[in-house]
Scaffold this active site. Structure first.
Site, PDB file in Angstrom:
ATOM      1  N   GLU A 112     -16.975  17.949 -10.858  1.00  0.00           N
ATOM      2  CA  GLU A 112     -18.433  17.897 -10.659  1.00  0.00           C
ATOM      3  C   GLU A 112     -18.815  18.522  -9.313  1.00  0.00           C
ATOM      4  O   GLU A 112     -19.965  18.889  -9.105  1.00  0.00           O
ATOM      5  CB  GLU A 112     -18.919  16.444 -10.698  1.00  0.00           C
ATOM      6  CG  GLU A 112     -19.313  15.958 -12.079  1.00  0.00           C
ATOM      7  CD  GLU A 112     -20.598  16.588 -12.598  1.00  0.00           C
ATOM      8  OE1 GLU A 112     -21.604  16.578 -11.882  1.00  0.00           O
ATOM      9  OE2 GLU A 112     -20.585  17.095 -13.730  1.00  0.00           O
ATOM     10  N   TYR A 171     -23.744  12.157  -7.685  1.00  0.00           N
ATOM     11  CA  TYR A 171     -22.311  11.854  -7.796  1.00  0.00           C
ATOM     12  C   TYR A 171     -21.485  13.007  -7.219  1.00  0.00           C
ATOM     13  O   TYR A 171     -20.566  12.794  -6.431  1.00  0.00           O
ATOM     14  CB  TYR A 171     -21.958  11.622  -9.272  1.00  0.00           C
ATOM     15  CG  TYR A 171     -20.467  11.585  -9.557  1.00  0.00           C
ATOM     16  CD1 TYR A 171     -19.720  10.439  -9.343  1.00  0.00           C
ATOM     17  CD2 TYR A 171     -19.798  12.726 -10.047  1.00  0.00           C
ATOM     18  CE1 TYR A 171     -18.351  10.409  -9.601  1.00  0.00           C
ATOM     19  CE2 TYR A 171     -18.439  12.700 -10.312  1.00  0.00           C
ATOM     20  CZ  TYR A 171     -17.719  11.547 -10.085  1.00  0.00           C
ATOM     21  OH  TYR A 171     -16.366  11.519 -10.336  1.00  0.00           O
ATOM     22  N   SER A 183     -13.364  15.647  -7.900  1.00  0.00           N
ATOM     23  CA  SER A 183     -13.860  15.902  -9.266  1.00  0.00           C
ATOM     24  C   SER A 183     -14.372  17.323  -9.446  1.00  0.00           C
ATOM     25  O   SER A 183     -14.946  17.917  -8.526  1.00  0.00           O
ATOM     26  CB  SER A 183     -15.007  14.924  -9.544  1.00  0.00           C
ATOM     27  OG  SER A 183     -15.753  15.317 -10.667  1.00  0.00           O
TER      28      SER A 183
HETATM   29  P1  NAP Z   1     -13.960   4.468 -14.233  1.00  0.00           P
HETATM   30  O1  NAP Z   1     -13.289   4.122 -15.502  1.00  0.00           O
HETATM   31  O2  NAP Z   1     -15.451   4.542 -14.185  1.00  0.00           O
HETATM   32  O3  NAP Z   1     -13.488   3.400 -13.121  1.00  0.00           O
HETATM   33  C1  NAP Z   1     -14.131   3.294 -11.879  1.00  0.00           C
HETATM   34  C2  NAP Z   1     -13.474   2.159 -11.117  1.00  0.00           C
HETATM   35  O4  NAP Z   1     -14.069   2.051  -9.822  1.00  0.00           O
HETATM   36  C3  NAP Z   1     -13.608   0.779 -11.782  1.00  0.00           C
HETATM   37  O5  NAP Z   1     -12.381   0.102 -11.672  1.00  0.00           O
HETATM   38  C4  NAP Z   1     -14.645   0.092 -10.908  1.00  0.00           C
HETATM   39  O6  NAP Z   1     -14.519  -1.306 -10.862  1.00  0.00           O
HETATM   40  C5  NAP Z   1     -14.288   0.674  -9.548  1.00  0.00           C
HETATM   41  N1  NAP Z   1     -15.333   0.463  -8.552  1.00  0.00           N
HETATM   42  C6  NAP Z   1     -16.658   0.722  -8.678  1.00  0.00           C
HETATM   43  N2  NAP Z   1     -17.291   0.350  -7.556  1.00  0.00           N
HETATM   44  C7  NAP Z   1     -16.344  -0.143  -6.705  1.00  0.00           C
HETATM   45  C8  NAP Z   1     -16.388  -0.702  -5.400  1.00  0.00           C
HETATM   46  N3  NAP Z   1     -17.536  -0.819  -4.724  1.00  0.00           N
HETATM   47  N4  NAP Z   1     -15.228  -1.133  -4.826  1.00  0.00           N
HETATM   48  C9  NAP Z   1     -14.061  -1.027  -5.512  1.00  0.00           C
HETATM   49  N5  NAP Z   1     -13.951  -0.504  -6.757  1.00  0.00           N
HETATM   50  C10 NAP Z   1     -15.096  -0.078  -7.340  1.00  0.00           C
HETATM   51  O7  NAP Z   1     -13.408   5.851 -13.654  1.00  0.00           O
HETATM   52  P2  NAP Z   1     -12.110   6.707 -14.098  1.00  0.00           P
HETATM   53  O8  NAP Z   1     -12.496   7.585 -15.223  1.00  0.00           O
HETATM   54  O9  NAP Z   1     -10.940   5.822 -14.198  1.00  0.00           O
HETATM   55  O10 NAP Z   1     -11.970   7.671 -12.824  1.00  0.00           O
HETATM   56  C11 NAP Z   1     -11.191   7.291 -11.692  1.00  0.00           C
HETATM   57  C12 NAP Z   1     -11.656   8.083 -10.486  1.00  0.00           C
HETATM   58  O11 NAP Z   1     -11.523   9.472 -10.739  1.00  0.00           O
HETATM   59  C13 NAP Z   1     -13.112   7.890 -10.082  1.00  0.00           C
HETATM   60  O12 NAP Z   1     -13.189   7.994  -8.685  1.00  0.00           O
HETATM   61  C14 NAP Z   1     -13.831   9.050 -10.731  1.00  0.00           C
HETATM   62  O13 NAP Z   1     -15.016   9.349 -10.026  1.00  0.00           O
HETATM   63  C15 NAP Z   1     -12.783  10.123 -10.588  1.00  0.00           C
HETATM   64  N6  NAP Z   1     -12.797  11.184 -11.583  1.00  0.00           N
HETATM   65  C16 NAP Z   1     -12.764  10.893 -12.908  1.00  0.00           C
HETATM   66  C17 NAP Z   1     -12.705  11.908 -13.842  1.00  0.00           C
HETATM   67  C18 NAP Z   1     -12.630  11.631 -15.317  1.00  0.00           C
HETATM   68  O14 NAP Z   1     -12.859  12.554 -16.111  1.00  0.00           O
HETATM   69  N7  NAP Z   1     -12.266  10.427 -15.728  1.00  0.00           N
HETATM   70  C19 NAP Z   1     -12.670  13.248 -13.412  1.00  0.00           C
HETATM   71  C20 NAP Z   1     -12.683  13.507 -12.042  1.00  0.00           C
HETATM   72  C21 NAP Z   1     -12.729  12.477 -11.131  1.00  0.00           C
HETATM   73  P3  NAP Z   1     -15.463  -2.328 -11.732  1.00  0.00           P
HETATM   74  O15 NAP Z   1     -14.808  -2.424 -13.077  1.00  0.00           O
HETATM   75  O16 NAP Z   1     -15.398  -3.584 -10.957  1.00  0.00           O
HETATM   76  O17 NAP Z   1     -16.821  -1.706 -11.802  1.00  0.00           O
HETATM   77  O1  F7E Z   2     -20.763  13.982 -19.987  1.00  0.00           O
HETATM   78  C1  F7E Z   2     -23.177  15.776 -22.197  1.00  0.00           C
HETATM   79  C2  F7E Z   2     -23.590  15.602 -20.750  1.00  0.00           C
HETATM   80  O2  F7E Z   2     -20.843  11.640 -19.193  1.00  0.00           O
HETATM   81  C3  F7E Z   2     -20.185  15.185 -20.437  1.00  0.00           C
HETATM   82  C4  F7E Z   2     -16.959  11.611 -15.257  1.00  0.00           C
HETATM   83  O3  F7E Z   2     -15.675  11.098 -15.491  1.00  0.00           O
HETATM   84  O4  F7E Z   2     -16.265  13.862 -15.722  1.00  0.00           O
HETATM   85  C5  F7E Z   2     -17.177  12.839 -16.112  1.00  0.00           C
HETATM   86  O5  F7E Z   2     -18.514  13.274 -15.936  1.00  0.00           O
HETATM   87  C6  F7E Z   2     -21.250  16.126 -20.972  1.00  0.00           C
HETATM   88  C7  F7E Z   2     -22.459  16.308 -20.048  1.00  0.00           C
HETATM   89  O6  F7E Z   2     -19.010  13.220 -18.377  1.00  0.00           O
HETATM   90  C8  F7E Z   2     -24.479  12.922 -24.014  1.00  0.00           C
HETATM   91  O7  F7E Z   2     -24.865  16.173 -20.511  1.00  0.00           O
HETATM   92  C9  F7E Z   2     -24.545  15.096 -24.193  1.00  0.00           C
HETATM   93  O8  F7E Z   2     -22.761  17.678 -19.970  1.00  0.00           O
HETATM   94  O9  F7E Z   2     -18.928  12.375 -20.654  1.00  0.00           O
HETATM   95  P1  F7E Z   2     -19.896  12.708 -19.594  1.00  0.00           P
HETATM   96  P2  F7E Z   2     -19.345  14.071 -17.058  1.00  0.00           P
HETATM   97  O10 F7E Z   2     -20.763  13.983 -16.683  1.00  0.00           O
HETATM   98  O11 F7E Z   2     -18.764  15.426 -17.240  1.00  0.00           O
HETATM   99  C10 F7E Z   2     -16.375  14.294 -14.345  1.00  0.00           C
HETATM  100  C11 F7E Z   2     -15.311  15.332 -14.100  1.00  0.00           C
HETATM  101  C12 F7E Z   2     -16.336  13.153 -13.396  1.00  0.00           C
HETATM  102  O12 F7E Z   2     -15.845  13.280 -12.281  1.00  0.00           O
HETATM  103  C13 F7E Z   2     -17.128  11.942 -13.770  1.00  0.00           C
HETATM  104  O13 F7E Z   2     -16.696  10.804 -13.021  1.00  0.00           O
HETATM  105  O14 F7E Z   2     -21.767  15.578 -22.181  1.00  0.00           O
HETATM  106  N1  F7E Z   2     -23.794  14.799 -23.105  1.00  0.00           N
HETATM  107  N2  F7E Z   2     -24.981  13.955 -24.765  1.00  0.00           N
HETATM  108  C14 F7E Z   2     -23.736  13.469 -22.962  1.00  0.00           C
HETATM  109  N3  F7E Z   2     -23.093  12.702 -22.058  1.00  0.00           N
HETATM  110  C15 F7E Z   2     -23.205  11.359 -22.179  1.00  0.00           C
HETATM  111  N4  F7E Z   2     -22.556  10.564 -21.304  1.00  0.00           N
HETATM  112  N5  F7E Z   2     -23.950  10.780 -23.192  1.00  0.00           N
HETATM  113  C16 F7E Z   2     -24.614  11.522 -24.143  1.00  0.00           C
HETATM  114  O15 F7E Z   2     -25.257  10.983 -25.021  1.00  0.00           O
END
Ligand code: NAP
Ligand code: F7E
Length: 331
Positions: free
Chosen positions: A132, A154, A130
């Site tokens: 992050e 995270y 990520s």
């Molecule tokens: P998401 O919608 O939050 O899905 C997370 C998944 O992980 C869910 O299916 C959840 O299952 C499963 N999980 C949680 N705890 C687990 C455990 N102990 N054993 C097995 N599965 C478990 O995330 P996403 O947005 O699809 O992202 C997919 C991956 O990419 C994640 O690793 C995330 O950190 C990473 N990532 C996401 C982004 C983004 O912007 N979306 C960016 C960079 C990296 P349950 O439904 O059972 O909780």
């Molecule tokens: O926040 C700001 C908050 O929670 C984005 C995950 O998929 O991407 C995701 O993480 C921004 C932050 O995503 C609210 O402070 C303001 O700056 O949508 P977010 P994230 O934290 O960037 C990365 C790449 C991952 O890997 C993660 O798994 O939005 N913000 N106001 C807020 N965010 C939330 N959630 N809620 C608010 O009310």
């Protein structure tokens, strides 16, 4: 005889798991999804949404359950998307986040290694790293070589998984790749993330179902792309001769204010300030700085580029939420 490619996906109930399963099924793969819990409430939704997908139970914190899933699925490709993925939650649950998002990767790598035995070429591995991990950014834009300086539990857990994936590649010769993915969104994004929180609220305000929207830092900026594009990049990484790490991003950054401008304008509301309130509970103990990725390596080596602009992404999400909210409200 060629064997049918078979994928095992963790995180199948999440946004990316659903898009990736659809993509791989469309390419003729047999696809298994790891689902956790004794009665996961999302099971029925996943089965209905992705016909043809096979579910196996297991938890990435439990190595023997993962091994059992490998023996059932017999995968040629493993995609580790399972994680606690909500950054804000990770401060309150740092230990749990470390177990799942960090040590869970070690379990998946170890299961892959044990399953492959002497034949390391038997199975390829993808780790969901990520942006992050860049946190307090040391370079703009960020690339594969940029110093990692995470700013949340995270992010720290993801750094552990990232380096462990590199370590397994270098120690055992495994085809293990990490995608350093910047934020990617879709109509399937969880409602706790800011894009979906905004698009759901905007449509509910438009329909008279909600009066206000409480948010945190409106000046935060992210490099947001479309999840459907990003799962294509994951698959491409596992089709290369050599495993490697890739930044996947759009190369553009936008603020929450821009997100609000576009989302409210889509439903013909110009003066969104009257609906939006700042609530300190949504500020984070530490914010990440200017996140903007350079996807040049992915373009050159994988032939990958994003296809959906930020404006089109927000429109896609607002349109989908408007239809969903109308149905839910019986309008
Ligand atoms: P998401 O919608 O939050 O899905 C997370 C998944 O992980 C869910 O299916 C959840 O299952 C499963 N999980 C949680 N705890 C687990 C455990 N102990 N054993 C097995 N599965 C478990 O995330 P996403 O947005 O699809 O992202 C997919 C991956 O990419 C994640 O690793 C995330 O950190 C990473 N990532 C996401 C982004 C983004 O912007 N979306 C960016 C960079 C990296 P349950 O439904 O059972 O909780
Ligand atoms: O926040 C700001 C908050 O929670 C984005 C995950 O998929 O991407 C995701 O993480 C921004 C932050 O995503 C609210 O402070 C303001 O700056 O949508 P977010 P994230 O934290 O960037 C990365 C790449 C991952 O890997 C993660 O798994 O939005 N913000 N106001 C807020 N965010 C939330 N959630 N809620 C608010 O009310």
């Amino acid at each position: 005889m060629t064997t049918r490619p078979t994928a095992l996906i963790t995180g199948i109930t999440g946004q990316d798991g659903l898009y990736l399963a659809e993509l791989l099924l469309s390419k003729g793969y047999e696809v298994f999804g790891l689902i956790r819990g004794q009665n996961n409430p999302k099971r029925e939704y996943v089965e209905r949404t992705i016909p043809g997908l096979k579910l196996v139970t297991g938890d990435i914190t439990d190595l023997s359950s993962v091994m059992r899933a490998f023996h059932t699925a017999q995968p040629t490709e493993v995609y580790n998307l399972g994680a606690i993925s909500f950054v804000a939650y990770s401060w309150e649950n740092a230990h749990l986040t470390s177990q799942v998002t960090g040590l869970g990767v070690l379990n998946m790598l170890e299961a892959t290694r044990l399953y492959a035995g002497n034949d390391v070429g038997k199975v390829r591995f993808y780790q969901a790293s990520s942006s992050e991990m860049f946190g307090k950014v040391h370079e703009v834009p960020q690339r594969e070589t940029t110093l990692l300086w995470p700013r949340s539990p995270y992010g720290v857990a993801k750094v552990y998984g990232h380096y462990m994936t590199i370590n397994y590649r270098e120690s055992y010769g495994m085809h293990a790749s990490s995608g350093i993915l910047f934020n990617h969104e879709s109509p399937r994004r969880g409602p706790e993330f800011v894009t979906r929180k905004v698009t759901q609220a905007v449509t509910r305000i438009k329909l008279g179902l909600q009066e206000k929207l409480s948010l945190g830092n409106l000046d935060a900026k992210r490099d947001w792309g479309f999840a459907g594009d990003y799962v294509e990049a994951m698959w491409r990484m596992l089709q290369t001769d050599e495993a490697d790490d890739y930044v996947i991003s759009t190369g553009e950054t936008h603020s929450i204010r821009e997100l609000l401008d576009i989302a409210f304008a889509r439903v013909d509301i110009a003066d969104w300030e009257q609906y939006v309130y700042i609530d300190p509970q949504f500020f984070r103990p530490a914010e990440v700085d200017l996140l903007i990725g350079d996807p040049a390596k992915a373009k050159e080596k994988l032939g990958w580029s994003p296809t959906v602009s930020f404006t089109d992404l927000v429109h896609m999400m607002v349109d989908s939420d408007l239809a969903e909210q109308r149905t839910l409200a019986g309008l």
